[in-house]
Structures are given as structure tokens and as C-alpha cells.
Enzyme design. Structure first.
Site, short mmCIF file in Angstrom:
data_model
loop_
_atom_site.label_atom_id
_atom_site.label_comp_id
_atom_site.label_asym_id
_atom_site.label_seq_id
_atom_site.Cartn_x
_atom_site.Cartn_y
_atom_site.Cartn_z
N HIS A 12 0.83 -1.22 0.00
CA HIS A 12 0.00 0.00 0.00
C HIS A 12 0.87 1.27 0.00
O HIS A 12 0.52 2.26 0.64
CB HIS A 12 -1.02 -0.03 1.14
CG HIS A 12 -0.42 -0.09 2.53
ND1 HIS A 12 -1.03 -0.74 3.57
CD2 HIS A 12 0.71 0.45 3.05
CE1 HIS A 12 -0.30 -0.62 4.67
NE2 HIS A 12 0.76 0.11 4.38
N HIS A 193 10.76 -3.53 3.12
CA HIS A 193 11.18 -2.13 3.02
C HIS A 193 11.59 -1.59 4.38
O HIS A 193 11.13 -2.07 5.41
CB HIS A 193 10.11 -1.24 2.38
CG HIS A 193 8.83 -1.07 3.15
ND1 HIS A 193 8.00 -2.11 3.52
CD2 HIS A 193 8.19 0.05 3.57
CE1 HIS A 193 6.93 -1.63 4.14
NE2 HIS A 193 7.02 -0.32 4.19
N GLU A 240 4.87 -5.18 8.37
CA GLU A 240 3.50 -5.01 7.83
C GLU A 240 2.97 -6.32 7.23
O GLU A 240 1.76 -6.50 7.11
CB GLU A 240 3.48 -3.92 6.75
CG GLU A 240 3.63 -2.51 7.31
CD GLU A 240 3.45 -1.43 6.24
OE1 GLU A 240 3.25 -0.28 6.62
OE2 GLU A 240 3.53 -1.74 5.03
#
Ligand SMILES: [Fe+2]
Length: 311
Positions: A12, A193, A240
């Protein structure tokens, strides 16, 4: 009765939203990313869910550090886009499904899975970017959405196993809802990330691709990944990915992978995307053909359905 017809996961990345809002999707850098979602939009247009349950994390938009629920269920009638510092994104207000959301709250809480009920909430890029990737940029979103926010911002986030079990509890809740609703569950965030510190810019494609493989084949293995391993292998924000396990827990044990896309980078993040359908559904689809395929052929047909685009 309501039923979960598919699970979808996607990154996202906020810059994806900015590229859409600034009409940069045809620029070569972004075209590479958006082209991977063309088939997904076609799939979604055919799937036509009645409701989406969207697992995401809030990025200090709805919840400041003063109060961060581990799991929060959006029970409101609507969820406006949040102002993340440069004004709210020009996307439609997300309409909720208060009746199903209230049913899920009752089911999971009475099932001893405590969740925070949220009756007023704005939603940020964590929710709106995956909506754009799967539904495009319509004037109104085509179906109601029940947001489920997971804390992956403030230590300690929930374990992958707990997220997986939340998915199980959500599935039980959906399957006990009396109305015939076709529900798609989204898991969002990731993939690898890290946005700050000496390892900023870290991307680990090997870890990401193994995660995607196991999401289909062996999700229980993924539930054993500890927080430190996510941080070491996938960067500080790679945690995440536990949210993808909520989606996976909401599906049957056996699924068919119908689509996958992976590319790096978008901004400083690896972009991953997968669509999974319950195995039964795929088998049903192939039923009625002239000759019933033997077990081996069935497996080959399922494999042929998998379209992988990797760049
Ligand atoms: Fe995020």
C-alpha cells in the site's frame, strides 16, 4: 449465508497513491508498477464482491501515539479519506457495512478475540491505495468496505500467528452472517522495506518471494516468523506483512493462487500482490466440463491458472 470468495494482498505504498493523484501512472517508472494490476482489476470486475474486509495499518492518521489499538474494527457507515499532511486524497468516501461489522464484532469478541470497535475513523493510504489498485479510480467505490486496522507502527505489534487466528475468527463470523454476501478479504502492506536508519532502502526479494510461495502453500510456516526475523530480513517496515496473514487465515487451508505480481521498487518498497481463491471454488468452476480430469490433470489445470509476472 455470507461467504469469503477470495483473498487479495497488495502493498500500500503511499507514493503509488501520489502517482495516481498526480496522473503519473503512464510514466515508465510507474507504468511498470500499475501494469501488474491490470489483470487484477479485470479479476475484481468479474468477482464483484458485495463487501470487502480490508486489513491495513493506520499511519498515525486516525490513531496518534496517544492511543493505538492492536486490532480495530471499523463499524461506521462511512470512512472519509484522511489528511496525511498534504490534504485528503481525492478518492471517494469509503462506505462501510455497519450491520456486518457489528456482527463480526459480536462474533469475534464473544469468541474471546478482543477487538476495538471504532465508530468514527478516517482512513489513510494504507486502505485507499489497495482500493485504487484493485478497483481503479471510480467516482464511488463499487462496494462497502469494513476496515480492520492492525497496529504495526508502535512496538509491540501482534504476532503473525495472532493475525492468522484473527483471520480465522473473521471467517467464522462471516460464515455465520445470515445474508447471502460475497466477501473478499484484503491483506495489505509490505513487502520488504525500511524507510529510515542505516539500512534505509533495504529490499529482500528472496524473502518476499518465499513469503508469497508459502502464503499459498504453507501459511502455517509463515505464522512462526518472529518479529526480529521480519526486521532482519524484510526491514523495519517489513513487519507489515503480518497483515497478509489475517487475509490468509480467513481462507480455507487449501487455496488456488490465481494471480501474482512482484516488482521492485516503488518508492523504496518492494511491491507484492497475490490473489487467492478457496480451492473448492476453483474445483467447482471446472466442474461440468465434458470430461472430469484425473487428479494429476486437475493439479496441472490449477497450475496453469497461476499467472506469474515478475520483473
Ligand atoms: Fe504502511
Amino acid at each position: 449465508m455470507a461467504k469469503i470468495i477470495a483473498g487479495v494482498s497488495s502493498s500500500h505504498v503511499p507514493a503509488i497513491g501520489a502517482a495516481i493523484d498526480n496522473k503519473q501512472t503512464e510514466e515508465p517508472y510507474w507504468k511498470r508498477v500499475f501494469s501488474g494490476f491490470e489483470k487484477s482489476k479485470e479479476w475484481m470486475a468479474q468477482a464483484k464482491p458485495d463487501v470487502v474486509i480490508l486489513i491495513y495499518n493506520d499511519h498515525a492518521s486516525a490513531f496518534s501515539v496517544e492511543m493505538v489499538p492492536t486490532f480495530a474494527l471499523g463499524c461506521a457507515a462511512e470512512f472519509p479519506p484522511a489528511d496525511e499532511g498534504w490534504g485528503p486524497r481525492p478518492v471517494p468516501v469509503v462506505k462501510g457495512h455497519p450491520q456486518l461489522a457489528a456482527h463480526i464484532a459480536q462474533s469475534v469478541i464473544l469468541d474471546e478475540f478482543d477487538i476495538t470497535v471504532v465508530n468514527k475513523m478516517e482512513v489513510d493510504h494504507g486502505l485507499t491505495v489497495p482500493m485504487n489498485l484493485l478497483f481503479g479510480s471510480p467516482k464511488e467505490w463499487p462496494c462497502p468496505v469494513i476496515p480492520v486496522a492492525v497496529n504495526v507502527v508502535l512496538y509491540p505489534p501482534p504476532t503473525g500467528h495472532r493475525c492468522f487466528m484473527l483471520g480465522r475468527a473473521i471467517r467464522k463470523a462471516v460464515e455465520s452472517y445470515p445474508e447471502d454476501l460475497r466477501v473478499v478479504v484484503f491483506g495489505t502492506g509490505g513487502m520488504s522495506h525500511q524507510i529510515s536508519g542505516p539500512r534505509a532502502g533495504l529490499i529482500n526479494s528472496k524473502f518476499d518471494k518465499a513469503f508469497l510461495d508459502n502464503l499459498t502453500k504453507d501459511p502455517k510456516k509463515l505464522t512462526r516468523i518472529q518479529h526480529l526475523e521480519y526486521m532482519r530480513e524484510a526491514g523495519a517496515e517489513g513487519i507489515e506483512m503480518v497483515m497478509w496473514l489475517v487475509m490468509r487465515g480467513a481462507l480455507e487451508d487449501k487455496v488456488d493462487e490465481v494471480y501474482r505480481f512482484y516488482t521492485v521498487p516503488a518508492s523504496n518498497t518492494a511491491v507484492g500482490h497475490i490473489i487467492l481463491e478457496p480451492h473448492r471454488r476453483a474445483a467447482k468452476k471446472s466442474a461440468g466440463k465434458a470430461k472430469k480430469p484425473a487428479g494429476k490433470m486437475k493439479r496441472a489445470a490449477a497450475r496453469a491458472k497461476v499467472q506469474r509476472i515478475r520483473s
